[in-house]
Write an enzyme that holds these catalytic residues in place. Sequence first.
Site, mmCIF file in Angstrom:
data_model
loop_
_atom_site.group_PDB
_atom_site.id
_atom_site.type_symbol
_atom_site.label_atom_id
_atom_site.label_comp_id
_atom_site.label_asym_id
_atom_site.label_seq_id
_atom_site.Cartn_x
_atom_site.Cartn_y
_atom_site.Cartn_z
ATOM 1 C CE LYS A 29 -61.220 99.495 -46.074
ATOM 2 N NZ LYS A 29 -62.451 100.289 -45.963
ATOM 3 N NE ARG A 67 -65.844 106.539 -48.466
ATOM 4 C CZ ARG A 67 -65.313 105.721 -47.548
ATOM 5 N NH1 ARG A 67 -64.134 105.982 -47.040
ATOM 6 N NH2 ARG A 67 -65.971 104.660 -47.133
ATOM 7 C CG HIS A 72 -69.015 103.835 -44.627
ATOM 8 N ND1 HIS A 72 -68.755 102.655 -43.969
ATOM 9 C CD2 HIS A 72 -67.928 104.611 -44.442
ATOM 10 C CE1 HIS A 72 -67.545 102.721 -43.414
ATOM 11 N NE2 HIS A 72 -67.028 103.893 -43.680
ATOM 12 N NE ARG A 77 -69.795 98.524 -45.388
ATOM 13 C CZ ARG A 77 -70.866 99.252 -45.105
ATOM 14 N NH1 ARG A 77 -72.077 98.801 -45.369
ATOM 15 N NH2 ARG A 77 -70.733 100.451 -44.570
ATOM 16 C CE1 TYR A 110 -27.059 109.386 -43.687
ATOM 17 C CE2 TYR A 110 -28.957 108.044 -43.078
ATOM 18 C CZ TYR A 110 -27.863 108.280 -43.906
ATOM 19 O OH TYR A 110 -27.586 107.429 -44.925
ATOM 20 C CB CYS A 128 -31.213 104.893 -41.733
ATOM 21 S SG CYS A 128 -30.059 105.503 -40.490
ATOM 22 C CG ASP A 166 -32.414 100.416 -46.228
ATOM 23 O OD1 ASP A 166 -33.488 100.240 -46.817
ATOM 24 O OD2 ASP A 166 -31.496 101.123 -46.673
HETATM 25 C C1 PLP Z 1 -63.200 100.022 -44.845
HETATM 26 C C2 PLP Z 1 -64.661 99.973 -44.834
HETATM 27 C C3 PLP Z 1 -65.337 99.233 -43.838
HETATM 28 C C4 PLP Z 1 -64.646 98.601 -42.664
HETATM 29 O O1 PLP Z 1 -64.521 99.545 -41.637
HETATM 30 P P1 PLP Z 1 -63.907 99.189 -40.218
HETATM 31 O O2 PLP Z 1 -64.035 100.449 -39.459
HETATM 32 O O3 PLP Z 1 -62.493 98.807 -40.470
HETATM 33 O O4 PLP Z 1 -64.694 98.063 -39.658
HETATM 34 C C5 PLP Z 1 -66.710 99.136 -43.959
HETATM 35 N N1 PLP Z 1 -67.377 99.724 -44.973
HETATM 36 C C6 PLP Z 1 -66.759 100.459 -45.911
HETATM 37 C C7 PLP Z 1 -67.567 101.098 -46.992
HETATM 38 C C8 PLP Z 1 -65.383 100.611 -45.873
HETATM 39 O O5 PLP Z 1 -64.782 101.352 -46.808
#
Ligand code: PLP
Length: 390
Positions: free
Chosen positions: A39, A136, A166, A221, A267, A313, A315
């Site tokens: 992602k 979430r 998660h 994941r 600046y 700055c 750039d």
């Molecule tokens: C981003 C994400 C992950 C990956 O997590 P890491 O800590 O980068 O390994 C896994 N599951 C879900 C649902 C996520 O949003």
Amino acid sequence: MSSFHRDTWVEVDLDGIYENVQALQRYVTEDVSIIAVVKANAYGHGDAQVAKVALEAGAKYLAVSFLDEAIALREQGIKAPILVLGASRVSDIGLAAKENITLTVFQKEWLEEAESVYKENQPIRLHLKLDTGMGRIGARTKKEAVEIVSYIKSCDRFSLEGVYTHFATADELQSTYIETQFERFSGLLKEIKQLHPISMIHCGNSATALRFPGRVFNAVRVGIAMYGLTPSPEMTPILPFPLSEAFSLCTKLVHVKKLDLGESVSYGATYTTKKEEWIGTVPVGYADGWTRKLQGMNVLVDGKLAPIVGRVCMDQFMIKLPYELPLGTVVTLIGKQGDLQISSNDIAEKLETINYEIPCMISYRVPRMFLRNKSIMEVRNYLQDKPILE
Ligand SMILES: *Cc1c(COP(=O)(O)O)cnc(C)c1O
């Protein structure tokens, strides 16, 4: 190969990513599939390039947050299965089915609407998301989960391939909360499996995979560890194997000058020389994601640390050189020079944030250079991508 015309670039070490994925695969064993999380343009590294190397290294699935990200991967020739982790619009289901993209489901209302809108025969592949404590997205109760699974079962346009959750605290060594989430997940799974066979079950991000390799069901994941970063500073001492950090940010000196004592820089004239000093200018600034809060941070030049002096700055910014150096000398903002390394962890510490945010914040104005087998494989200049016109 596309080109770029500025002296600032990101180097993405795809060999490092390959090794990280292989090491993770060995660690969780061949029984657990790696879902490579790409992602946000692969956490700023480059989505298709990272996806390809992760698949070569053994990953079986890809995951992104939004359908647009999945479609971008398909447009770049990626054929592997892709799971969209976030919510998708019901009106986009046809597109997902056509592109063979797996969607996340967590509401019965979404399924009802989907059934009335989507009339094609191609089944929509789904993973059910359970909220076991992250708060979430996800179905939270047995009742909700059972209703969703029963609904999917009753409609042959839906196909339930996976169930997942998660964890909120996987990267903290205190385990009470994650144990509660593990328990809730097991309880919900038990009910679901009585209704429907599930071929993919996953609960782990990088931190979970690294800490509980035997408890991640049959897929993980993996995001941050694939990029070679530790999920949290707490976890650094307990990492089971070394990771190779893939993201570097480099630039070159475009101006070098000697200032007299008492002269000011940038600046607000916030920095004044304390003696005669060599000052170098580099062409990178906050519009590239190198935020003004990094004033005072060190960079690497000629194998030595050099502080950023004066305000950053939009750039450009200035550094105090250890001595006179030629124009074109490479300056490393993130990465290694000789024995010294500035890690995304160091930048995160300075900015009081997490390392995840660092490669993500380097904007697409900075071209990405991809290294594979120790040589330049591809350069991607995001600014020169053709605009999409309807
Ligand atoms: C981003 C994400 C992950 C990956 O997590 P890491 O800590 O980068 O390994 C896994 N599951 C879900 C649902 C996520 O949003």
